[in-house]
Write a protein that holds these residues in place. Structure first.
Motif, PDB file in Angstrom:
ATOM      1  N   ARG A   1     114.434  69.516  30.011  1.00  0.00           N
ATOM      2  CA  ARG A   1     115.121  69.388  31.262  1.00  0.00           C
ATOM      3  C   ARG A   1     116.486  69.277  31.215  1.00  0.00           C
ATOM      4  NH1 ARG A   1     109.937  68.939  31.597  1.00  0.00           N
ATOM      5  NH2 ARG A   1     108.642  69.811  33.182  1.00  0.00           N
ATOM      6  N   GLY A   2     116.943  68.802  29.939  1.00  0.00           N
ATOM      7  CA  GLY A   2     118.291  68.339  29.837  1.00  0.00           C
ATOM      8  C   GLY A   2     118.755  67.170  30.620  1.00  0.00           C
ATOM      9  N   ILE A   3     117.822  66.070  30.724  1.00  0.00           N
ATOM     10  CA  ILE A   3     117.910  65.083  31.428  1.00  0.00           C
ATOM     11  C   ILE A   3     117.608  63.793  30.562  1.00  0.00           C
ATOM     12  CG2 ILE A   3     117.530  66.056  33.816  1.00  0.00           C
ATOM     13  CD1 ILE A   3     115.072  64.526  33.862  1.00  0.00           C
ATOM     14  N   ARG A   4     118.372  62.482  31.112  1.00  0.00           N
ATOM     15  CA  ARG A   4     118.258  61.287  30.504  1.00  0.00           C
ATOM     16  C   ARG A   4     117.355  60.278  31.302  1.00  0.00           C
ATOM     17  NH1 ARG A   4     120.681  61.080  25.827  1.00  0.00           N
ATOM     18  NH2 ARG A   4     120.220  58.720  25.722  1.00  0.00           N
ATOM     19  N   CYS A   5     117.030  59.413  30.543  1.00  0.00           N
ATOM     20  CA  CYS A   5     116.319  58.375  31.236  1.00  0.00           C
ATOM     21  C   CYS A   5     116.747  56.967  31.061  1.00  0.00           C
ATOM     22  CB  CYS A   5     114.774  58.377  30.912  1.00  0.00           C
ATOM     23  SG  CYS A   5     113.942  56.953  31.463  1.00  0.00           S
ATOM     24  N   THR A   6     117.019  56.065  32.174  1.00  0.00           N
ATOM     25  CA  THR A   6     117.356  54.857  31.777  1.00  0.00           C
ATOM     26  C   THR A   6     116.461  53.876  32.197  1.00  0.00           C
ATOM     27  OG1 THR A   6     119.717  55.630  32.583  1.00  0.00           O
ATOM     28  CG2 THR A   6     119.224  53.011  32.590  1.00  0.00           C
ATOM     29  N   VAL A   7     116.080  52.980  31.090  1.00  0.00           N
ATOM     30  CA  VAL A   7     115.011  52.047  31.419  1.00  0.00           C
ATOM     31  C   VAL A   7     115.720  50.568  31.611  1.00  0.00           C
ATOM     32  CG1 VAL A   7     113.120  50.694  30.419  1.00  0.00           C
ATOM     33  CG2 VAL A   7     113.380  53.140  30.035  1.00  0.00           C
ATOM     34  N   LEU A   8     115.292  50.253  32.824  1.00  0.00           N
ATOM     35  CA  LEU A   8     116.048  48.941  33.257  1.00  0.00           C
ATOM     36  C   LEU A   8     114.997  47.784  32.883  1.00  0.00           C
ATOM     37  CD1 LEU A   8     118.187  50.007  36.524  1.00  0.00           C
ATOM     38  CD2 LEU A   8     119.034  49.517  34.076  1.00  0.00           C
ATOM     39  N   VAL A   9     115.454  46.539  32.377  1.00  0.00           N
ATOM     40  CA  VAL A   9     114.522  45.599  32.007  1.00  0.00           C
ATOM     41  C   VAL A   9     115.103  44.324  32.179  1.00  0.00           C
ATOM     42  CG1 VAL A   9     113.322  44.510  30.363  1.00  0.00           C
ATOM     43  CG2 VAL A   9     113.610  46.927  30.078  1.00  0.00           C
ATOM     44  N   GLY A  10     114.553  43.500  33.333  1.00  0.00           N
ATOM     45  CA  GLY A  10     115.017  42.109  33.582  1.00  0.00           C
ATOM     46  C   GLY A  10     114.935  41.325  32.335  1.00  0.00           C
ATOM     47  N   ASP A  11     116.247  40.518  31.932  1.00  0.00           N
ATOM     48  CA  ASP A  11     115.667  39.518  30.922  1.00  0.00           C
ATOM     49  C   ASP A  11     114.803  38.516  31.163  1.00  0.00           C
ATOM     50  OD1 ASP A  11     117.435  38.287  32.506  1.00  0.00           O
ATOM     51  OD2 ASP A  11     118.773  37.747  30.957  1.00  0.00           O
ATOM     52  N   LYS A  12     114.373  38.070  32.171  1.00  0.00           N
ATOM     53  CA  LYS A  12     113.612  36.875  32.633  1.00  0.00           C
ATOM     54  C   LYS A  12     112.307  37.522  33.285  1.00  0.00           C
ATOM     55  CE  LYS A  12     117.495  33.741  33.263  1.00  0.00           C
ATOM     56  NZ  LYS A  12     118.299  34.514  32.814  1.00  0.00           N
ATOM     57  N   ASP A  13     111.962  38.708  32.965  1.00  0.00           N
ATOM     58  CA  ASP A  13     110.801  39.324  33.823  1.00  0.00           C
ATOM     59  C   ASP A  13     109.657  38.777  33.017  1.00  0.00           C
ATOM     60  OD1 ASP A  13     108.623  40.771  34.556  1.00  0.00           O
ATOM     61  OD2 ASP A  13     109.911  42.591  34.432  1.00  0.00           O
ATOM     62  N   PRO A  14     108.783  37.895  33.671  1.00  0.00           N
ATOM     63  CA  PRO A  14     107.601  37.344  33.031  1.00  0.00           C
ATOM     64  C   PRO A  14     106.493  38.383  33.008  1.00  0.00           C
ATOM     65  CG  PRO A  14     107.529  36.891  35.160  1.00  0.00           C
ATOM     66  CD  PRO A  14     109.112  37.702  34.950  1.00  0.00           C
ATOM     67  N   LEU A  15     106.342  39.549  33.522  1.00  0.00           N
ATOM     68  CA  LEU A  15     105.289  40.281  33.583  1.00  0.00           C
ATOM     69  C   LEU A  15     105.283  41.394  32.288  1.00  0.00           C
ATOM     70  CD1 LEU A  15     104.931  41.165  37.348  1.00  0.00           C
ATOM     71  CD2 LEU A  15     104.223  39.013  35.595  1.00  0.00           C
ATOM     72  N   LEU A  16     106.288  41.444  31.670  1.00  0.00           N
ATOM     73  CA  LEU A  16     106.682  42.654  30.506  1.00  0.00           C
ATOM     74  C   LEU A  16     106.347  41.952  29.385  1.00  0.00           C
ATOM     75  CD1 LEU A  16     109.842  44.610  31.803  1.00  0.00           C
ATOM     76  CD2 LEU A  16     107.519  45.277  32.064  1.00  0.00           C
ATOM     77  N   HIS A  17     105.957  42.590  28.346  1.00  0.00           N
ATOM     78  CA  HIS A  17     105.979  42.454  26.934  1.00  0.00           C
ATOM     79  C   HIS A  17     107.097  43.039  26.365  1.00  0.00           C
ATOM     80  CE1 HIS A  17     102.147  40.367  26.273  1.00  0.00           C
ATOM     81  NE2 HIS A  17     101.518  41.288  26.951  1.00  0.00           N
ATOM     82  N   HIS A  18     108.405  42.343  26.297  1.00  0.00           N
ATOM     83  CA  HIS A  18     109.606  43.054  25.925  1.00  0.00           C
ATOM     84  C   HIS A  18     109.727  43.827  24.569  1.00  0.00           C
ATOM     85  CE1 HIS A  18     111.896  41.347  29.312  1.00  0.00           C
ATOM     86  NE2 HIS A  18     110.908  40.559  29.473  1.00  0.00           N
ATOM     87  N   ASP A  19     108.900  43.259  23.792  1.00  0.00           N
ATOM     88  CA  ASP A  19     108.899  43.991  22.259  1.00  0.00           C
ATOM     89  C   ASP A  19     108.132  45.335  22.335  1.00  0.00           C
ATOM     90  OD1 ASP A  19     106.460  42.552  22.973  1.00  0.00           O
ATOM     91  OD2 ASP A  19     106.180  41.886  20.644  1.00  0.00           O
ATOM     92  N   ARG A  20     106.761  45.305  23.100  1.00  0.00           N
ATOM     93  CA  ARG A  20     106.424  46.390  23.518  1.00  0.00           C
ATOM     94  C   ARG A  20     106.967  47.429  23.926  1.00  0.00           C
ATOM     95  NH1 ARG A  20     100.303  44.166  24.912  1.00  0.00           N
ATOM     96  NH2 ARG A  20     100.138  42.876  23.303  1.00  0.00           N
ATOM     97  N   LEU A  21     107.559  47.157  25.153  1.00  0.00           N
ATOM     98  CA  LEU A  21     108.541  48.144  25.949  1.00  0.00           C
ATOM     99  C   LEU A  21     109.744  48.656  24.915  1.00  0.00           C
ATOM    100  CD1 LEU A  21     109.567  47.886  29.563  1.00  0.00           C
ATOM    101  CD2 LEU A  21     111.314  48.490  28.020  1.00  0.00           C
ATOM    102  N   THR A  22     110.362  47.799  24.219  1.00  0.00           N
ATOM    103  CA  THR A  22     111.380  48.148  23.304  1.00  0.00           C
ATOM    104  C   THR A  22     110.950  49.201  22.330  1.00  0.00           C
ATOM    105  OG1 THR A  22     112.719  46.392  23.630  1.00  0.00           O
ATOM    106  CG2 THR A  22     113.079  47.354  21.712  1.00  0.00           C
ATOM    107  N   LYS A  23     109.811  48.739  21.553  1.00  0.00           N
ATOM    108  CA  LYS A  23     109.245  49.540  20.579  1.00  0.00           C
ATOM    109  C   LYS A  23     108.924  50.872  21.049  1.00  0.00           C
ATOM    110  CE  LYS A  23     105.584  49.658  17.036  1.00  0.00           C
ATOM    111  NZ  LYS A  23     104.493  48.840  16.642  1.00  0.00           N
TER     112      LYS A  23
END
Length: 281
Positions: A222-244
């Motif tokens: 589709r020729g579009i981009r995605c921006t993923v916004l992640v709060g640095d103090k978000d306790p509900l995310l596994h940041h390493d898994r999301l980054t991977k």
């Protein structure tokens, strides 16, 4: 300007006399450009009101209540990618001559990323996922770790609060859910609409599996981009898994901001107004 309308499922009903599944769509503003925004679990489209009103001079923000949430009326005990994509496509078809932006928060982000490969529109501009579930959400991540054979029985247990509370304690002791998840269930399970929402979502969410390769292919086509916004103090995310999951994808930009799991309205307002300036002649 604030208004609403209904989207009725076009999927053939199993029984002719069954009530129609339909989504309640909140509309904020009447600007030329379209923002379709999906909220997270336990919320409703009203969560997008402040953002929608801030963008109102330039955007029409359409915020559906997810099935079993808000004022939406969903009578089936589950739904899948095909049905939900058809609902989103109805919105897109209304605005074929407009530039469209897509936004998904938490569970809504999971749904948008799963539906994107089937969505068609000549002027899709971009996609923003805020703290998307599926890649590493702590309070729903445990669902993805369970065998499919356990999900349906677990959903049935939600109609018996004492049983599901015992189950949550069992899952917590074995490290399958964290303390936040267990406390969240204890607080909400006495509410019948919540139990209905939880049961329907449990039965449905695994039908929206994370699929990074398919997601990247859909963005590229589709020729579009995605921006993923992640709060640095978000306790509900596994940041390493999301980054991977997201950082290796060529069409995805992962951006961290100071904040928790809540929707960052000010940051998003700046993002969309800047995006609009960038695409104007």
């Amino acid at each position: 300007m604030t208004s609403h309308f209904w989207l009725t499922s076009s999927h053939p009903k199993q029984y002719a006399d069954a009530p129609d599944n339909r989504l309640y769509v909140r509309q904020y503003g009447s600007g030329q450009h379209i923002l379709i925004a999906l909220h997270g679990f336990g919320r409703n489209g009203g969560r997008m009101e402040r953002l929608g009103m801030h963008l109102a001079p330039h955007f029409t923000t359409l915020a559906p209540d997810l099935p079993y949430h808000g004022k939406s009326e969903w009578f089936n005990d589950r739904y899948g990618v095909e049905e939900f994509t058809a609902m989103l496509q109805q919105l897109l078809d209304r605005y074929q001559d407009r530039r469209v932006f897509l936004l998904g928060h938490s569970l809504g982000g999971r749904y948008l990323s799963a539906c994107l490969p089937r969505l068609e529109h000549p002027q899709l501009h971009d996609l923003v996922l805020v703290a998307p579930d599926g890649a590493g959400g702590r309070y729903t991540n445990w669902i993805d770790t369970l065998p499919q054979s356990l999900v349906s029985p677990l959903a049935r247990l939600t109609e018996r609060p004492r049983a599901i509370l015992r189950m949550s304690e069992w899952l917590q002791k074995r490290g399958l859910i964290n303390g936040y998840s267990a406390d969240y269930l204890k607080f909400n399970l006495n509410n019948r609409p919540f139990r209905r929402r939880l049961a329907g979502t449990l039965r449905s969410v695994l039908r929206f599996p994370p699929a990074p390769a398919s997601f990247e292919r859909a963005l590229h086509q589709r020729g579009i981009r995605c921006t993923v916004l992640v709060g640095d103090k978000d306790p509900l995310l596994h940041h390493d898994r999301l980054t991977k999951m997201y950082e290796p994808l060529p069409s995805v930009d992962v951006q961290r901001y100071q904040g928790s799991h809540w929707l960052p309205e000010r940051l998003l307002a700046e993002y969309y107004l800047d995006s609009l300036v960038a695409v104007l002649p």
